[in-house]
Design a protein around this motif. Structure first.
Motif, PDB file in Angstrom:
ATOM      1  N   TRP A  41       0.435  -1.100   0.105  1.00 43.34           N
ATOM      2  CA  TRP A  41       0.090   0.059  -0.105  1.00 43.34           C
ATOM      3  C   TRP A  41       0.864   1.160  -0.147  1.00 43.34           C
ATOM      4  CZ3 TRP A  41      -4.496  -0.634  -1.258  1.00 43.34           C
ATOM      5  CH2 TRP A  41      -5.582  -2.183  -1.107  1.00 43.34           C
ATOM      6  N   SER A  42       1.835   1.063   0.593  1.00 37.04           N
ATOM      7  CA  SER A  42       3.125   2.280   0.100  1.00 37.04           C
ATOM      8  C   SER A  42       2.927   3.417  -1.290  1.00 37.04           C
ATOM      9  CB  SER A  42       4.199   2.260   0.589  1.00 37.04           C
ATOM     10  OG  SER A  42       4.159   1.830   2.136  1.00 37.04           O
ATOM     11  N   PRO A  43       3.390   2.778  -1.924  1.00 40.08           N
ATOM     12  CA  PRO A  43       3.095   3.093  -2.916  1.00 40.08           C
ATOM     13  C   PRO A  43       1.717   3.955  -3.320  1.00 40.08           C
ATOM     14  CG  PRO A  43       3.625   0.802  -3.291  1.00 40.08           C
ATOM     15  CD  PRO A  43       3.546   1.202  -2.075  1.00 40.08           C
ATOM     16  N   VAL A  44       1.131   4.017  -3.002  1.00 42.33           N
ATOM     17  CA  VAL A  44      -0.284   4.377  -3.261  1.00 42.33           C
ATOM     18  C   VAL A  44      -0.366   5.088  -2.416  1.00 42.33           C
ATOM     19  CG1 VAL A  44      -3.044   3.920  -3.528  1.00 42.33           C
ATOM     20  CG2 VAL A  44      -1.409   2.042  -4.195  1.00 42.33           C
ATOM     21  N   PHE A  45      -0.424   5.270  -0.729  1.00 49.43           N
ATOM     22  CA  PHE A  45      -0.622   6.295   0.239  1.00 49.43           C
ATOM     23  C   PHE A  45       0.382   7.370   0.679  1.00 49.43           C
ATOM     24  CE2 PHE A  45      -4.023   3.599  -0.508  1.00 49.43           C
ATOM     25  CZ  PHE A  45      -5.204   4.391  -0.013  1.00 49.43           C
ATOM     26  N   GLY A  46       1.568   6.270   0.359  1.00 44.68           N
ATOM     27  CA  GLY A  46       2.873   7.031   0.891  1.00 44.68           C
ATOM     28  C   GLY A  46       3.123   5.885   2.512  1.00 44.68           C
ATOM     29  N   THR A  47       3.810   6.114   2.317  1.00 46.98           N
ATOM     30  CA  THR A  47       5.027   4.915   3.199  1.00 46.98           C
ATOM     31  C   THR A  47       4.383   5.574   5.142  1.00 46.98           C
ATOM     32  OG1 THR A  47       7.503   5.045   2.395  1.00 46.98           O
ATOM     33  CG2 THR A  47       6.854   4.795   4.765  1.00 46.98           C
ATOM     34  N   ASP A  48       4.326   6.803   5.433  1.00 48.30           N
ATOM     35  CA  ASP A  48       4.033   6.825   6.860  1.00 48.30           C
ATOM     36  C   ASP A  48       3.053   7.248   6.467  1.00 48.30           C
ATOM     37  OD1 ASP A  48       6.537   7.209   7.244  1.00 48.30           O
ATOM     38  OD2 ASP A  48       7.096   8.732   6.636  1.00 48.30           O
ATOM     39  N   SER A  49       1.957   7.195   5.663  1.00 49.15           N
ATOM     40  CA  SER A  49       0.103   7.752   6.045  1.00 49.15           C
ATOM     41  C   SER A  49      -0.212   6.616   6.611  1.00 49.15           C
ATOM     42  CB  SER A  49      -0.250   7.164   4.382  1.00 49.15           C
ATOM     43  OG  SER A  49      -1.821   7.260   4.738  1.00 49.15           O
TER      44      SER A  49
END
Length: 342
Positions: A41-49
Motif C-alpha cells: 500500500w505504500s506506493p499508493v498512499f505513502g510510507t508514513d500514511s
C-alpha cells in the motif's frame, strides 16, 4: 505499604515471561504480514500514511479470516446440529430430570452420534484471541517505540512510522483512555467511539440474525437458547467496555473481522439455511418464485381468448407445435370478368 504490592506483582513475572515467549511466533507472523502489506500500500498512499497502515491491518484481518473459513464452516454445521437437537435434548431432560449424571452422559452421547460439538461455535473466536493479543502487543509496542516481532525489529523506521501515522487526525497506536480529556474531546475520542459502536453493532447483528433467522422455533426454548440470548447481549457489552483500552489499529481489526463474520454468515444462511427456520422458508419461497419465472419464460405467447386474455400452451405441446411445419395457405386464383359472368 508498597513492598507487599511489589512482591505480589513480581510473582507474575515468570507467567508474563512465559506468555511473551509463547506469543513470539505470533509476533513474527503478525509483524511480517503487516510489513508485507505496508510495502503493497505504500506506493499508493505513502510510507508514513495512516491509511497505509490502516489498510495493512484490514488486509491482515482478511488473510486471517480466509484462513479460518474451514473452521467457520465446521462452526456453522455444529451450531446447526445443536439447534436441531434441542427438542431431543429437552426430552432427555424430562426423562433424566432426577439423575444429572445420566442426563449429562446421554446428552453427550446424543451430540457424538450427530457430530455436534458444543464448543465448536467458540473455535474461531478462541483461535482469534491469541492473534488479537499479538496485534495488540505489536501496536502497543509501537506506541512505546518498542519493536515487537522480527520484521519490525529489523525495520526500526517502520516502528516510528506506525507510531506517528494518523487517520482522521488520530494515531493508529492511540487509545481512548491514553489521550485523556485535558484538552477536551478530540479526534481520538471520536474515532475510537465510532469504531467501538461499529464493532459492537456488527457483533450484535451477527448473533441476532443467527437466532432470529436460522433457528427453528423449538430451538429458541430451553437452557441452550437461554445461553444464546445471554451471549447476544453480554459479548457486545464486553467488547464495548474493553474497547476503550484498545488502540485504534486493534479496533480497526475487530470491526473488519466482525463485518466479515456478518457478511459470511448472511451468505451461508441465505444459501444454505437450516430446515424448519424462517431463513429456510424464505429460501423455499425464492426457489419457487425462480422456478415459476423460468416456466413463464419458456412458455410461448398464448392466443387471445374471448375474455381478452391469453392462454399459454404447456411446454411439451409448445415444443410439438414448434416442431410441426406450417402449411402455407393457398389463395384462390383471380378470375377474369368473363369467367365471373353467369
Amino acid at each position: 505499604m508498597l513492598s507487599p504490592l511489589l512482591t505480589s506483582l513480581s510473582i507474575w513475572d515468570p507467567f508474563i515471561s512465559i506468555g511473551s515467549t509463547i506469543l513470539q511466533p505470533l509476533y513474527w507472523v503478525v509483524s511480517g504480514i503487516l510489513v508485507l502489506f505496508h510495502s503493497v500500500w505504500s506506493p499508493v498512499f505513502g510510507t508514513d500514511s495512516g491509511w497505509t497502515w490502516a489498510l495493512s491491518i484490514v488486509s491482515l484481518t482478511v488473510v486471517i479470516r480466509v484462513a479460518l473459513i474451514p473452521l467457520f464452516v465446521k462452526q456453522i454445521k455444529s451450531s446447526r446440529s445443536m439447534q436441531l437437537l434441542q427438542p431431543k435434548v429437552r426430552e432427555l431432560q424430562k426423562k433424566y430430570a432426577h439423575d444429572r449424571e445420566k442426563l449429562g452422559a446421554e446428552t453427550m452421547k446424543l451430540y457424538r452420534e450427530n457430530n455436534a460439538n458444543p464448543l465448536a461455535s467458540c473455535l474461531p473466536l478462541l483461535i482469534q484471541m491469541p492473534i488479537f493479543l499479538a496485534l495488540f502487543r505489536v501496536l502497543d509496542g509501537a506506541a512505546r517505540n518498542i519493536p515487537r516481532g522480527h520484521w519490525l525489529r529489523i525495520n526500526p523506521d517502520l516502528v516510528s512510522s506506525l507510531n506517528s501515522s494518523t487517520i482522521f487526525g488520530a494515531k493508529i497506536s492511540d487509545t481512548f483512555t491514553k489521550v485523556g480529556f485535558a484538552n477536551g474531546i478530540n479526534s481520538v475520542h471520536v474515532l475510537t467511539l465510532g469504531l467501538i459502536i461499529a464493532m459492537t453493532a456488527t457483533l450484535f447483528v451477527t448473533q441476532l440474525q443467527l437466532m432470529r433467522k436460522n433457528m427453528p422455533a423449538e430451538a429458541l426454548e430451553g437452557p441452550f437458547a437461554q445461553q444464546q440470548k445471554i451471549m447476544l447481549y453480554v459479548f457486545p457489552l464486553i467488547f464495548a467496555v474493553g474497547g476503550i483500552n484498545f488502540p485504534v489499529g486493534v479496533l480497526i481489526y475487530w470491526f473488519t473481522s466482525n463485518l466479515w463474520t456478518m457478511g459470511q454468515q448472511f451468505y451461508v444462511i441465505r444459501r444454505n439455511p437450516a430446515p424448519g427456520t424462517p431463513a429456510f422458508a424464505a429460501w423455499e419461497e425464492r426457489h419457487q418464485r425462480h422456478r415459476h419465472e423460468e416456466t413463464v419464460a419458456v412458455e410461448p405467447e398464448g392466443r387471445g381468448t374471448r375474455g381478452g386474455g391469453s392462454t399459454a400452451l404447456p411446454v411439451a405441446q409448445a415444443a410439438d407445435a414448434a416442431a410441426t411445419p406450417r402449411v402455407a395457405r393457398q389463395q384462390p386464383r383471380k378470375q377474369t370478368r368473363s369467367q365471373r359472368r353467369p
